[in-house]
Write a protein that holds these residues in place. Sequence first.
Motif, PDB file in Angstrom:
ATOM      1  N   ILE A  48      36.845  37.345  31.535  1.00 55.33           N
ATOM      2  CA  ILE A  48      36.650  38.782  31.757  1.00 55.33           C
ATOM      3  C   ILE A  48      36.898  39.111  33.230  1.00 55.33           C
ATOM      4  CG2 ILE A  48      34.866  40.573  31.895  1.00 55.33           C
ATOM      5  CD1 ILE A  48      33.764  39.474  29.245  1.00 55.33           C
ATOM      6  N   LEU A  49      36.356  38.303  34.129  1.00 56.27           N
ATOM      7  CA  LEU A  49      36.546  38.543  35.551  1.00 56.27           C
ATOM      8  C   LEU A  49      38.010  38.364  35.956  1.00 56.27           C
ATOM      9  CD1 LEU A  49      35.243  39.235  38.238  1.00 56.27           C
ATOM     10  CD2 LEU A  49      34.577  36.843  38.485  1.00 56.27           C
ATOM     11  N   PHE A  50      38.774  37.592  35.182  1.00 61.54           N
ATOM     12  CA  PHE A  50      40.183  37.374  35.469  1.00 61.54           C
ATOM     13  C   PHE A  50      41.091  38.347  34.716  1.00 61.54           C
ATOM     14  CE2 PHE A  50      44.137  34.672  35.163  1.00 61.54           C
ATOM     15  CZ  PHE A  50      44.452  34.747  36.508  1.00 61.54           C
ATOM     16  N   GLY A  51      40.517  39.245  33.921  1.00 58.47           N
ATOM     17  CA  GLY A  51      41.311  40.240  33.226  1.00 58.47           C
ATOM     18  C   GLY A  51      41.974  39.767  31.957  1.00 58.47           C
ATOM     19  N   LYS A  68      38.887  47.762  37.390  1.00 58.64           N
ATOM     20  CA  LYS A  68      39.266  47.774  35.977  1.00 58.64           C
ATOM     21  C   LYS A  68      40.525  46.937  35.834  1.00 58.64           C
ATOM     22  CE  LYS A  68      38.593  50.857  32.171  1.00 58.64           C
ATOM     23  NZ  LYS A  68      38.224  52.224  31.774  1.00 58.64           N
ATOM     24  N   PHE A  69      40.428  45.863  35.048  1.00 57.25           N
ATOM     25  CA  PHE A  69      41.542  44.943  34.872  1.00 57.25           C
ATOM     26  C   PHE A  69      42.125  45.098  33.472  1.00 57.25           C
ATOM     27  CE2 PHE A  69      39.135  41.865  37.865  1.00 57.25           C
ATOM     28  CZ  PHE A  69      39.573  42.589  38.972  1.00 57.25           C
ATOM     29  N   ALA A  70      43.378  45.532  33.403  1.00 51.83           N
ATOM     30  CA  ALA A  70      44.054  45.604  32.107  1.00 51.83           C
ATOM     31  C   ALA A  70      44.669  44.259  31.741  1.00 51.83           C
ATOM     32  CB  ALA A  70      45.133  46.686  32.137  1.00 51.83           C
ATOM     33  N   SER A  71      44.874  43.400  32.763  1.00 50.42           N
ATOM     34  CA  SER A  71      45.521  42.112  32.529  1.00 50.42           C
ATOM     35  C   SER A  71      45.208  41.201  33.711  1.00 50.42           C
ATOM     36  CB  SER A  71      47.034  42.285  32.398  1.00 50.42           C
ATOM     37  OG  SER A  71      47.587  42.632  33.668  1.00 50.42           O
ATOM     38  N   ARG A  73      47.251  40.123  35.779  1.00 55.16           N
ATOM     39  CA  ARG A  73      48.023  40.586  36.936  1.00 55.16           C
ATOM     40  C   ARG A  73      47.185  41.524  37.806  1.00 55.16           C
ATOM     41  NH1 ARG A  73      53.253  40.423  38.351  1.00 55.16           N
ATOM     42  NH2 ARG A  73      53.832  39.493  36.358  1.00 55.16           N
ATOM     43  N   ASP A  74      46.368  42.391  37.168  1.00 56.87           N
ATOM     44  CA  ASP A  74      45.495  43.292  37.929  1.00 56.87           C
ATOM     45  C   ASP A  74      44.433  42.496  38.686  1.00 56.87           C
ATOM     46  OD1 ASP A  74      46.885  45.447  36.913  1.00 56.87           O
ATOM     47  OD2 ASP A  74      45.461  45.815  35.291  1.00 56.87           O
ATOM     48  N   ALA A  75      43.882  41.457  38.035  1.00 56.89           N
ATOM     49  CA  ALA A  75      42.854  40.638  38.691  1.00 56.89           C
ATOM     50  C   ALA A  75      43.444  39.899  39.893  1.00 56.89           C
ATOM     51  CB  ALA A  75      42.258  39.653  37.693  1.00 56.89           C
ATOM     52  N   ILE A  76      44.656  39.357  39.736  1.00 56.07           N
ATOM     53  CA  ILE A  76      45.313  38.660  40.839  1.00 56.07           C
ATOM     54  C   ILE A  76      45.537  39.617  42.003  1.00 56.07           C
ATOM     55  CG2 ILE A  76      47.473  37.534  41.529  1.00 56.07           C
ATOM     56  CD1 ILE A  76      47.594  36.401  38.626  1.00 56.07           C
TER      57      ILE A  76
END
Length: 504
Positions: A48-51, A68-71, A73-76
Amino acid sequence: MATFALWDIAKRYGPVQALDGVSLTLRLGQVHGILGENGAGKSTLMNILFGAVHPDRGRLERDGQPLKFASPRDAIAAGVGLVHQHFHLVDSFTVRENVWLGERAPDASRLRAVAARLGLLDTLDVTVGALPVGLRQRVEILKALYRQARLLLLDEPTAVLTPPEAATLFDLIRELRAAGTGVVFITHKLREALDLCDTITVLRQGRVVAEYTPPNVTVDALAAAMIGGDLADLPEEAPTLPTASLADQIRLRVERLTVAGAEADAGVYDVSFEVRRGEIFGIAGVDGNGQTALAEALVGLRPMTGQLWLDGRPAPDGRRARMVAGVRYIPADRRRAGLALDLSVAENAILGDEAASNWRRWGGFLSQRSVRQYVATLTRDFDIRAPQSTRPVRTLSGGNQQKLLVARELGQRPGLLVAVNPTWGVDIAAVATIHRALRSACRQGMSVVLISNELDEILTRCHRFAVLQGGRLSRPLTPDVPLADVGRLMAGDEAIWERHGTVG
């Protein structure tokens, strides 16, 4: 101090509540340990924390601002990096190609700078599949830091490492902490958490049940918080020698076994040993010294020269013939070699034994009722937490996958079990379950060749053991041998090898 935070996170998978109102604050420049039994929700929380997984409820923040992470890539992009327990690398690609995979504008100078920091500068053009496990893990960390991760999530990072590799990893984590990187350290190894972490959070059944600041907590207190009870509930009796009637019977005799190496694993050369009926015979050593070659030769998966006898008779050739002769196998990598992840729990429970008469009706058709009854027995006896036997095995936690693999191999009541790191990546309760099952089967006459990177497991579970180093095997040793001698044998100290000698 800069922080990432999770508030009231909840996630359900069908009937399983994986997370139920979890809140955590993760500070940069600190190591935060996450402990819990298999299925406690640790990996779900990190995903979850990594999207990679979206919560059903709850929110994420960085320095008080919503995330808010959709994927992934957003977390990175937000500075989060994840090193999975099972590496996400392309073995046929070089280190450089793995790091740049998916990058639109590779930055050669940044890659060289980060690689130099991690001691990987000389490996950038080496194929990943040719690297030992410890360096492959470092490549995963390189990928995350190259993408400028400020919070690094390590999921069971020492599960596949030898003690020297783990010590090197700990030094690296301490360096990252000192440089201001936050590290989340998920582990089953309680002493590691106490030695390394600034804060330790314990999850149980998807909830936070305790949070500690070392050194104000003991190993026993952590274990009790994880399992919801006292360590006395997990008895770990010392191995007892086989009875005289069993000890005089040789189940496996190996003479002058030689096997060619493959990939990053050495071969074995002129290896000889015996395993008695009812005995757990250990093979200790640093990973990559011939363990895979030895195990695969014993179970009939790899060509060999030399002689093998089972119960006084020449062992038949080939894996299927060895299975018929009562030789079962727990491989080192459950995901690649032990289980079919997209098949169901029930299908995996009888994998390799589909033609057995136990679950065949008149006409040869599979009896679903018999299979369900068999699976129910395995899941009860081994405490496998699988809500539905029809669900794919990949939906189970790593520890429950491992227990299913062990249950399947022991369920056929083999004469000889070759087990490679059978408690790899499982929690203390699952370790106790697997060890009890092995001891119980040995009391009924089964023999075990236990190949393990965990020296404690070898010394506390085995009746006798030998050290494998550079493809050569020491003479059989007993657990009371000086620990320093074992370490020097594992390191290849020639003076100690002369003292303990080799069988030949």
